[in-house]
Write an enzyme that holds these catalytic residues in place. Structure first.
Site, PDB file in Angstrom:
ATOM      1  N   GLY A  15       0.896  -1.321  -0.049  1.00 13.60           N
ATOM      2  CA  GLY A  15       0.070  -0.065   0.061  1.00 13.60           C
ATOM      3  C   GLY A  15       0.726   1.277  -0.184  1.00 13.60           C
ATOM      4  O   GLY A  15       1.881   1.259  -0.207  1.00 13.60           O
ATOM      5  N   ASN A  64      -4.351 -12.598   4.326  1.00 16.39           N
ATOM      6  CA  ASN A  64      -5.875 -11.687   4.064  1.00 16.39           C
ATOM      7  C   ASN A  64      -6.185 -11.446   5.620  1.00 16.39           C
ATOM      8  O   ASN A  64      -6.254 -12.503   6.629  1.00 16.39           O
ATOM      9  CB  ASN A  64      -6.690 -12.748   3.460  1.00 16.39           C
ATOM     10  CG  ASN A  64      -7.948 -11.985   3.211  1.00 16.39           C
ATOM     11  OD1 ASN A  64      -8.476 -11.330   4.023  1.00 16.39           O
ATOM     12  ND2 ASN A  64      -8.341 -11.808   1.564  1.00 16.39           N
ATOM     13  N   LYS A 167     -11.748   2.090  12.418  1.00 15.08           N
ATOM     14  CA  LYS A 167     -10.466   2.190  13.013  1.00 15.08           C
ATOM     15  C   LYS A 167     -10.596   2.431  14.566  1.00 15.08           C
ATOM     16  O   LYS A 167      -9.895   2.046  15.304  1.00 15.08           O
ATOM     17  CB  LYS A 167      -9.961   3.632  12.501  1.00 15.08           C
ATOM     18  CG  LYS A 167      -9.649   3.409  10.906  1.00 15.08           C
ATOM     19  CD  LYS A 167      -8.698   2.703  10.545  1.00 15.08           C
ATOM     20  CE  LYS A 167      -7.173   2.858  10.660  1.00 15.08           C
ATOM     21  NZ  LYS A 167      -6.105   1.900  10.215  1.00 15.08           N
TER      22      LYS A 167
END
Length: 320
Positions: A15, A64, A167
């Site tokens: 990322g 994952n 989050k």
């Protein structure tokens, strides 16, 4: 501190943040075990394999968030773990399945894997500044947001801010698990990440910036941090033996019209804001005290914005 002889894991290694973290860790001599979603997808792997030191000291693992035990092999034998992987999008059909369960369950899966490895001395977890600021507290001139602030889950639900809720819940779960299992956890709360891109495909923040430059969409204010500063902050949070708790990591809070004015100054083809500038004195501030205690020096916003645009142009995500 040198990373020579030390092994660390970076989840979400392909990322925006993860790629920079892998790059800086390799430059410091670490052996890096990075997780990606699909080892068969070159967009997940090629830019990492091209980094200096990757041939000798980078190992890639497929993992994952929703698969229990998926991170076991990646964290085995590590001295530290950087957990950056998390689903990141602002709208979804099923927030529980698409955002909350992967964020919370995924964080617990990573920590469960870490709890099996005696050599891991610290886990550094990437949260969000929104997990501090999303609440009913008044925010404006003279308000200083710091590490003692917490988002309000009920307010997140009422306002349908599902990403922030994911989050917030993931951080709460991480603290609980870490306390119960003796894991040394440090949590960073970055703002909106800007700066150059290493990955070959646009992510949410780069696409938002592309839309912003084209005059589509906006937030009331932007809590910006350069991706390079943030990656360094993660490494400092691991390396500094005194690091503990929560760290807001925001370089500057700026209003929408102000950021557009900066863009226009750097690139006249980007339209200037149509209305007068809002008064920046009405914006709150985010404390930099904790981040600076780690040795972080924030990149000037204009530099980060220019580097963002030049990177987007170079990768042909944006034409000006």
């Amino acid at each position: 501190m040198s990373g020579v002889g030390m092994s660390v894991c970076v989840t979400g290694g392909s990322g925006y943040l993860g790629s920079w973290l892998v790059k800086l860790l390799l430059e410091r001599g670490y052996t890096v075990k990075a997780t990606v979603l699909d080892l068969g997808d070159s967009s997940n792997t090629d830019h990492l394999k091209a980094l200096e030191g990757a041939d000798e000291r980078l190992q890639l693992f497929e993992a994952n968030l929703t698969d229990e035990g998926s991170f076991d092999s990646a964290v085995a034998g590590c001295d530290g773990v950087f957990h950056t992987a998390s689903p990141c999008f602002l709208s979804c059909a099923d927030p529980l399945v698409e955002l909350i369960e992967p964020a919370v369950g995924g964080t617990l899966n990573v920590l469960e894997s870490c709890s099996k490895v005696a050599s891991i001395r610290r886990v550094v977890f990437t949260s969000s500044i929104a997990a501090l600021t999303t609440n009913r507290k008044p925010k404006g001139a003279g308000v200083l947001v710091d590490e003692t602030w917490f988002a309000d889950p009920e307010y997140c639900k009422e306002t349908k801010q599902w990403y922030v809720l994911s989050k917030t819940m993931a951080e709460a779960a991480s603290w609980k698990f870490s306390r119960e299992n003796g894991i040394d956890l440090v949590v960073l709360h970055p703002g909106f990440i800007i700066g150059p891109h290493l990955q070959p495909t646009p992510n949410l923040s780069s696409q938002f910036f592309i839309d912003l430059i084209k005059g589509h969409g906006q937030f009331p204010e932007y809590r910006c941090v350069d991706v390079r500063d943030l990656a360094y902050a993660h490494i400092a949070a691991f390396e500094n033996p005194l690091a503990s708790g929560r760290y807001p990591v925001v370089g500057e809070v700026i209003m929408h019209s102000e950021i557009m004015e900066l863009f226009h100054g750097l690139y006249p083809s980007i339209a200037a804001p149509s209305s007068g500038l809002e008064n920046s004195n009405n914006t709150y501030e985010v404390s930099q005290k904790r981040a600076k205690s780690l040795g972080i020096s924030f990149t000037p916003l204009e530099v980060s914005l220019k580097d963002t645009v030049e990177s987007l142009k170079e990768k042909k995500f944006l034409t000006l």
